[in-house]
Write a protein that holds these residues in place. Structure first.
Motif, short mmCIF file in Angstrom:
data_model
loop_
_atom_site.label_atom_id
_atom_site.label_comp_id
_atom_site.label_asym_id
_atom_site.label_seq_id
_atom_site.Cartn_x
_atom_site.Cartn_y
_atom_site.Cartn_z
N UNK A 166 0.85 -1.19 0.00
CA UNK A 166 0.00 0.00 0.00
C UNK A 166 0.88 1.23 0.00
N UNK A 167 0.73 2.11 -0.98
CA UNK A 167 1.62 3.25 -1.10
C UNK A 167 1.36 4.39 -0.13
N UNK A 168 0.22 4.43 0.55
CA UNK A 168 -0.04 5.46 1.55
C UNK A 168 0.33 4.89 2.92
N UNK A 169 1.25 5.56 3.59
CA UNK A 169 1.70 5.14 4.92
C UNK A 169 1.14 6.11 5.95
N UNK A 170 0.54 5.58 7.00
CA UNK A 170 -0.05 6.40 8.05
C UNK A 170 0.96 6.55 9.18
N UNK A 171 1.21 7.78 9.58
CA UNK A 171 2.24 8.09 10.58
C UNK A 171 1.65 8.59 11.90
N UNK A 172 0.43 8.16 12.23
CA UNK A 172 -0.20 8.60 13.48
C UNK A 172 0.65 8.21 14.68
N UNK A 225 -10.52 1.45 18.91
CA UNK A 225 -10.44 0.44 17.84
C UNK A 225 -10.34 1.11 16.47
N UNK A 226 -11.09 2.19 16.26
CA UNK A 226 -11.00 2.89 14.98
C UNK A 226 -9.66 3.61 14.82
N UNK A 227 -9.11 4.12 15.90
CA UNK A 227 -7.78 4.72 15.82
C UNK A 227 -6.77 3.64 15.45
N UNK A 228 -6.91 2.44 16.01
CA UNK A 228 -6.00 1.34 15.68
C UNK A 228 -6.09 0.98 14.20
N UNK A 280 -2.80 1.45 11.97
CA UNK A 280 -2.16 0.28 11.38
C UNK A 280 -2.31 0.21 9.87
N UNK A 281 -2.88 1.25 9.28
CA UNK A 281 -2.97 1.31 7.83
C UNK A 281 -4.03 0.40 7.23
N UNK A 282 -5.00 -0.03 8.01
CA UNK A 282 -6.03 -0.93 7.51
C UNK A 282 -7.28 -0.17 7.04
N UNK A 327 -1.38 8.81 24.51
CA UNK A 327 -1.84 7.43 24.35
C UNK A 327 -2.94 7.35 23.29
N UNK A 328 -3.12 6.16 22.75
CA UNK A 328 -4.17 5.95 21.76
C UNK A 328 -5.53 6.27 22.39
N UNK A 329 -5.75 5.85 23.62
CA UNK A 329 -7.02 6.09 24.29
C UNK A 329 -7.32 7.57 24.45
N UNK A 330 -6.34 8.32 24.90
CA UNK A 330 -6.53 9.77 25.09
C UNK A 330 -6.73 10.46 23.74
N UNK A 331 -5.95 10.06 22.75
CA UNK A 331 -6.09 10.61 21.40
C UNK A 331 -7.48 10.32 20.86
#
Length: 73
Positions: free
Chosen positions: A1-7, A30-33, A37-39, A17-21
């Motif tokens: 996949x050519x688009x890389x997510x850098x969150x 779960x949606x942040x994950x 993770x680029x899914x 943290x992912x939870x706070x974000x």
């Protein structure tokens, strides 16, 4: 996949943290994950705007295009 997510990079820079974000952006962890993770198949502009607002960054800080065709054709 050519688009890389850098969150994950931006979260680490801010020691967030992912939870706070997720809470600040208005998403589930779960949606942040899925995004992180680029899914994800798509991102709403309103979600991208909220992520940039929370992280105080530009969309290009979160998304990067990588050419996966080394021949350039």
């Amino acid at each position: 996949m050519p688009i890389v997510v850098r969150i994950d990079v931006e979260l680490a820079r801010r020691k967030l943290s992912v939870g706070e974000f997720a809470e600040r952006v208005g998403l589930t962890p779960a949606n942040v994950a899925v995004l992180k993770n680029g899914r994800a198949k798509a991102v709403r502009f309103s979600t991208l705007e909220a992520m940039c607002r929370v992280l105080e960054c530009q969309p290009g800080d979160l998304l990067e295009w990588i050419d996966d065709d080394p021949s350039g054709t």
